[in-house]
Design a protein around this motif. Structure first.
Motif, mmCIF file in Angstrom:
data_model
loop_
_atom_site.group_PDB
_atom_site.id
_atom_site.type_symbol
_atom_site.label_atom_id
_atom_site.label_comp_id
_atom_site.label_asym_id
_atom_site.label_seq_id
_atom_site.Cartn_x
_atom_site.Cartn_y
_atom_site.Cartn_z
ATOM 1 N N VAL A 105 5.501 13.972 11.436
ATOM 2 C CA VAL A 105 6.535 13.297 10.345
ATOM 3 C C VAL A 105 6.545 13.300 9.429
ATOM 4 O O VAL A 105 7.498 12.341 8.361
ATOM 5 N N SER A 106 5.259 13.249 8.413
ATOM 6 C CA SER A 106 4.904 12.952 7.467
ATOM 7 C C SER A 106 5.384 14.319 6.990
ATOM 8 O O SER A 106 5.919 14.575 6.003
ATOM 9 N N ALA A 107 5.544 15.823 7.355
ATOM 10 C CA ALA A 107 6.025 16.914 6.924
ATOM 11 C C ALA A 107 7.864 17.088 7.775
ATOM 12 O O ALA A 107 8.382 17.556 7.043
ATOM 13 N N GLY A 108 8.814 16.021 7.621
ATOM 14 C CA GLY A 108 9.415 15.884 7.746
ATOM 15 C C GLY A 108 10.669 15.924 8.909
ATOM 16 O O GLY A 108 12.125 15.477 9.204
ATOM 17 N N PHE B 14 1.011 -1.259 -0.082
ATOM 18 C CA PHE B 14 -0.041 -0.167 0.032
ATOM 19 C C PHE B 14 1.062 1.185 -0.325
ATOM 20 O O PHE B 14 0.615 2.351 0.689
ATOM 21 N N ALA B 15 2.326 1.361 0.218
ATOM 22 C CA ALA B 15 3.073 2.239 0.067
ATOM 23 C C ALA B 15 2.858 3.954 0.383
ATOM 24 O O ALA B 15 2.473 5.074 0.814
ATOM 25 N N PRO B 16 2.534 3.525 2.314
ATOM 26 C CA PRO B 16 1.715 3.950 3.259
ATOM 27 C C PRO B 16 2.498 5.615 3.368
ATOM 28 O O PRO B 16 3.943 5.418 3.434
ATOM 29 N N ASP B 17 2.148 6.518 3.681
ATOM 30 C CA ASP B 17 3.205 7.483 3.897
ATOM 31 C C ASP B 17 3.378 7.363 5.620
ATOM 32 O O ASP B 17 4.724 8.197 5.929
ATOM 33 N N VAL B 18 2.977 6.993 6.488
ATOM 34 C CA VAL B 18 2.405 7.060 8.134
ATOM 35 C C VAL B 18 2.684 5.525 8.388
ATOM 36 O O VAL B 18 1.587 4.865 8.156
ATOM 37 N N GLY C 129 14.516 2.563 12.786
ATOM 38 C CA GLY C 129 14.628 3.760 11.344
ATOM 39 C C GLY C 129 13.504 4.572 11.423
ATOM 40 O O GLY C 129 13.048 5.462 10.829
ATOM 41 N N ALA C 130 12.707 4.726 13.097
ATOM 42 C CA ALA C 130 11.776 5.116 13.717
ATOM 43 C C ALA C 130 12.073 6.911 13.361
ATOM 44 O O ALA C 130 13.426 7.169 14.162
ATOM 45 N N VAL C 131 10.740 7.545 12.936
ATOM 46 C CA VAL C 131 10.496 9.003 13.841
ATOM 47 C C VAL C 131 10.355 9.193 14.003
ATOM 48 O O VAL C 131 10.376 10.457 14.915
ATOM 49 N N GLY C 132 9.371 8.091 15.485
ATOM 50 C CA GLY C 132 8.512 8.726 16.547
ATOM 51 C C GLY C 132 8.382 7.597 17.236
ATOM 52 O O GLY C 132 8.108 6.559 16.742
ATOM 53 N N PHE C 133 7.825 7.663 18.493
ATOM 54 C CA PHE C 133 7.694 7.067 19.447
ATOM 55 C C PHE C 133 6.887 8.068 20.604
ATOM 56 O O PHE C 133 6.896 9.000 21.355
ATOM 57 N N MET C 134 5.631 6.686 20.445
ATOM 58 C CA MET C 134 4.471 7.477 21.865
ATOM 59 C C MET C 134 4.626 6.390 22.554
ATOM 60 O O MET C 134 4.017 4.881 21.758
ATOM 61 N N VAL C 135 3.343 6.747 23.236
ATOM 62 C CA VAL C 135 3.064 5.843 24.137
ATOM 63 C C VAL C 135 1.930 5.781 24.596
ATOM 64 O O VAL C 135 1.056 6.409 23.478
ATOM 65 N N LYS C 136 0.618 4.608 24.020
ATOM 66 C CA LYS C 136 -0.881 4.457 23.533
ATOM 67 C C LYS C 136 -1.548 5.476 24.685
ATOM 68 O O LYS C 136 -2.411 5.496 24.252
#
Length: 205
Positions: A122-125, A46-50, A101-108
């Protein structure tokens, strides 16, 4: 539109996240995945952005969890931005996720607004990482265990005998005992069970 893939082995959570994100006009949920290998397959398809990626998901020897899946997705498509979204805010998970290689890390337990904002950022870089977790990760440092020691200790988490662990890891019982002894020593633990707990609490398993 920002195309989003949600990877979580708990279907009710994945579907709830999808319902939440679909209320946003600029977000499109393109697929759900419920295992680490499935996340990689669907990301390629599906080539997602995020990608919102859980850590603890069913896997295989080649793709054991969400962090392995993150590395595989980034390797397959450098344009995909992965946010690791986990129940457990363990510093070791953060370090491993960033190394993968993750660019974000969040807890639920983050708010819906924070999650949506993180996807847009993250979509904006940009990167999105909890500053307290980042500081804790730096203070704890990388895992002192070798890859084999980690593998053996992870197998030991189930409480099986050396023979059972040896069969699961394709090692001799003597080698298993040596790796367990080394892991216990490096972690300053008094027992195998304590070594598993320390490694788990730090996100090294």
């Amino acid at each position: 539109m920002i195309r989003v893939l949600i990877a979580d082995d708990q279907a009710i959570i994945a579907e709830a996240l999808a319902a939440l994100l679909r209320t946003e006009r600029d977000l499109e949920v393109v697929a759900l995945a419920h295992s680490a290998p499935d996340a990689v397959r669907r990301a390629v398809e599906f080539a997602p952005d995020v990608v919102l990626m859980d850590v603890q998901m069913p896997g295989t020897d080649d793709c054991r969890d969400g962090i392995d899946a993150t590395a595989a997705i980034v390797a397959a498509d450098a344009a995909a931005k992965v946010i690791v979204l986990t129940t457990f805010g363990r510093p070791g998970y953060l370090r491993r996720a960033m190394e993968a290689g993750a660019v974000g890390f969040m807890v639920k337990d983050a708010s819906a607004d924070r999650l949506v904002d993180a996807i847009r950022r993250v979509s904006a870089g940009l990167r999105v990482v909890d500053p307290m977790l980042a500081a804790a990760s730096l203070s704890i440092g990388a895992s002192p265990l070798t890859e084999r020691e980690t593998e053996v200790l992870a197998a030991a988490a189930g409480g099986g005998s050396s023979a059972v662990i040896a069969a699961a890891t394709f090692l001799s019982e003597g080698t298993v005992r040596n790796h367990l002894s080394a892991a216990i020593g490096k972690l300053g633990a008094a027992s195998r069970a304590e070594a598993v707990r320390i490694a788990t609490d730090n996100g090294w398993l």
